[in-house]
Design a protein around this motif. Structure first.
Motif, PDB file in Angstrom:
ATOM      1  N   THR A   1       0.819  -1.214   0.000  1.00 51.53           N
ATOM      2  CA  THR A   1       0.000   0.000   0.000  1.00 51.53           C
ATOM      3  C   THR A   1       0.850   1.260   0.000  1.00 51.53           C
ATOM      4  N   THR A   2       2.152   1.125   0.223  1.00 54.04           N
ATOM      5  CA  THR A   2       3.043   2.279   0.317  1.00 54.04           C
ATOM      6  C   THR A   2       3.043   3.072  -0.986  1.00 54.04           C
ATOM      7  N   GLY A   3       2.663   4.341  -0.910  1.00 50.19           N
ATOM      8  CA  GLY A   3       2.621   5.198  -2.095  1.00 50.19           C
ATOM      9  C   GLY A   3       1.520   4.853  -3.067  1.00 50.19           C
ATOM     10  N   ASN A   4       0.620   3.942  -2.688  1.00 51.82           N
ATOM     11  CA  ASN A   4      -0.397   3.434  -3.597  1.00 51.82           C
ATOM     12  C   ASN A   4      -1.702   4.216  -3.418  1.00 51.82           C
ATOM     13  N   PHE A   5      -1.685   5.464  -3.816  1.00 52.87           N
ATOM     14  CA  PHE A   5      -2.837   6.355  -3.697  1.00 52.87           C
ATOM     15  C   PHE A   5      -2.625   7.542  -4.622  1.00 52.87           C
ATOM     16  N   GLY A   6      -3.674   8.340  -4.827  1.00 48.48           N
ATOM     17  CA  GLY A   6      -3.563   9.536  -5.642  1.00 48.48           C
ATOM     18  C   GLY A   6      -3.322  10.758  -4.766  1.00 48.48           C
ATOM     19  N   GLY A   7      -2.107  11.269  -4.739  1.00 52.10           N
ATOM     20  CA  GLY A   7      -1.770  12.415  -3.915  1.00 52.10           C
ATOM     21  C   GLY A   7      -0.271  12.584  -3.823  1.00 52.10           C
TER      22      GLY A   7
ATOM     23  N   LEU B   1       5.167   0.166  -8.134  1.00 56.18           N
ATOM     24  CA  LEU B   1       3.805   0.128  -8.651  1.00 56.18           C
ATOM     25  C   LEU B   1       3.833   0.179 -10.174  1.00 56.18           C
ATOM     26  N   LYS B   2       2.974  -0.617 -10.802  1.00 59.58           N
ATOM     27  CA  LYS B   2       2.968  -0.719 -12.256  1.00 59.58           C
ATOM     28  C   LYS B   2       1.545  -0.873 -12.767  1.00 59.58           C
ATOM     29  N   ASN B   3       1.221  -0.140 -13.831  1.00 55.97           N
ATOM     30  CA  ASN B   3      -0.052  -0.282 -14.517  1.00 55.97           C
ATOM     31  C   ASN B   3       0.174  -1.182 -15.740  1.00 55.97           C
ATOM     32  N   VAL B   4      -0.432  -2.361 -15.723  1.00 57.09           N
ATOM     33  CA  VAL B   4      -0.273  -3.313 -16.824  1.00 57.09           C
ATOM     34  C   VAL B   4      -1.636  -3.521 -17.476  1.00 57.09           C
TER      35      VAL B   4
ATOM     36  N   HIS C   1      -4.516  -3.026 -15.221  1.00 54.78           N
ATOM     37  CA  HIS C   1      -4.375  -3.712 -13.941  1.00 54.78           C
ATOM     38  C   HIS C   1      -3.321  -2.975 -13.104  1.00 54.78           C
ATOM     39  N   GLN C   2      -3.711  -2.521 -11.913  1.00 52.56           N
ATOM     40  CA  GLN C   2      -2.791  -1.826 -11.025  1.00 52.56           C
ATOM     41  C   GLN C   2      -2.134  -2.858 -10.121  1.00 52.56           C
ATOM     42  N   ILE C   3      -0.832  -3.038 -10.257  1.00 58.28           N
ATOM     43  CA  ILE C   3      -0.100  -4.053  -9.507  1.00 58.28           C
ATOM     44  C   ILE C   3       0.997  -3.376  -8.696  1.00 58.28           C
ATOM     45  N   SER C   4       1.141  -3.802  -7.455  1.00 61.99           N
ATOM     46  CA  SER C   4       2.204  -3.241  -6.617  1.00 61.99           C
ATOM     47  C   SER C   4       2.786  -4.319  -5.719  1.00 61.99           C
ATOM     48  N   ILE C   5       4.076  -4.183  -5.430  1.00 58.84           N
ATOM     49  CA  ILE C   5       4.739  -5.052  -4.462  1.00 58.84           C
ATOM     50  C   ILE C   5       5.454  -4.150  -3.457  1.00 58.84           C
TER      51      ILE C   5
END
Length: 361
Positions: free
Chosen positions: A27-33, A119-122, A125-129
């Protein structure tokens, strides 16, 4: 009951979806802001139970509540067309006064956790590790004048760092526990997780997988070789639009910690309040409320009610846990368990095309 095994879950929150840093490193950095600051505080009163007396006989109430809080800050980081996330979290948990074998003691746990994610948009599909190295400090404080025959149980389960059965031995307690008083115990820990989400129009589901305590750190405050087992977490959330005013936010959390299992599920119903002002200054986005149920493997442990509001940059939630398990008779219903969460998100100033928002967490 979980008490039979003598193991425990880590501390987790009823509003787990409002504490992203403790839910999943991804979830780290996984937001709009530009950045996000989140805080959550949990205060609960628990019973003291004598485990040798059918696990459920009350021996009196703990006079001091358990107190747990978490404060975290995270932000997205861009390197060319790649998006990363970075963050820092401080977590603190203080047990109530645990009474055992005529001794009263408490354990204070403080964790400092760093977070990094990719974070990657594929193809939509929004994928993050994400990964979290952590340093944990435990401190034992023993009141030699304390008396009691029970033990403190948190959420109906034990603190996995305490071997309560060994502590019930008079000879052992008088020596090892007293000598541990005032000492601190440090250990390194490591967590990892992954998340997926996709916008399907009216519904945007978010699924997360995480593993905590990957290195199985040695955690005993008594100096033995007790190690913390892996905690595995599966989470599900999202937002489903019913119409222009109403939407539903489902919440599901499933955790396993050795032989202990924990399931929390429920939903919040949201109502959009665009252009509604409070005192001409505070502008509402929406309000929400809903129930949740917490299960262990053998019991329906608690019913949880939550209310909250989104005020543009701020999201505020308040929840109350009502105990339903056999521990209910030993829990102070007057005080109960309360939890409050606050999230502040700085509006995004970067180009929109670079953002990979996941507003759920």
């Amino acid at each position: 009951m979980v008490v039979f095994y003598g193991y425990s879950q880590d501390i987790h929150f009823s509003q787990f979806y409002s504490s992203p840093s403790t839910l999943n490193p991804a979830t780290t950095g996984n937001f709009g802001g530009d950045y996000r600051v989140s805080g959550i505080y949990r205060r609960q009163w628990k019973a003291t139970v004598n485990p040798s007396d059918d696990y459920v006989k009350n021996e009196g109430a703990i006079t001091k509540p358990y107190a747990t809080y978490n404060i975290a800050v995270d932000l997205p980081l861009f390197l060319g067309d790649h998006k990363f996330g970075g963050g820092l979290m401080v977590f603190s948990d203080e047990t109530g006064n645990i009474e055992l074998n005529k001794q009263k003691f408490k354990i204070i746990t403080t964790k400092t956790v760093g977070s990094i994610s990719y974070l990657k948009n594929v193809k939509g599909h929004q994928i993050s590790i994400g990964f979290q190295p952590a340093l944990t400090v435990k401190q034992v404080e023993v009141d030699e004048n304390g008396t009691g025959a029970g033990n403190g149980i948190k959420d109906g389960i034990y603190d996995s760092s305490i071997d309560y059965w060994r502590l019930m031995d008079d000879e052992f307690t008088d020596g090892a526990l007293s000598s541990a008083s005032g000492n601190t115990f440090n250990y390194f820990d490591f967590n990892a997780g992954a998340m997926w989400s996709k916008d399907f129009g009216k519904f945007e589901p978010v699924i997360g997988l995480a593993m905590f305590h990957i290195v199985n750190p040695k955690t005993s405050v008594l100096g033995d070789d007790t190690r913390l087992p892996n905690r595995n977490v599966v989470s599900f959330g999202g937002t489903y639009e019913l119409n222009q005013e109403l939407f539903i936010m489902p919440n599901v959390l499933f955790m396993t910690h050795k032989r202990v299992h924990d399931l929390v599920y429920g939903f919040n119903i949201g109502y959009n309040l665009d252009d509604i002002m409070l005192n001409g200054k505070v502008e509402f986005n929406y309000i929400y409320a809903g129930p949740q149920i917490r299960h262990s493997a053998q019991n329906v442990d608690a019913l949880i009610f939550t209310i909250g509001a989104n005020l543009k940059r701020w999201n505020i939630g308040l929840s109350r846990d009502i105990t339903l398990s056999r521990l209910q008779s030993g829990t102070s219903s007057q005080h109960g368990t309360w939890e409050v969460s606050v999230i502040f998100t700085k509006p995004e100033t970067l180009l929109e095309k670079k953002a990979i928002p996941c507003e759920r967490y």
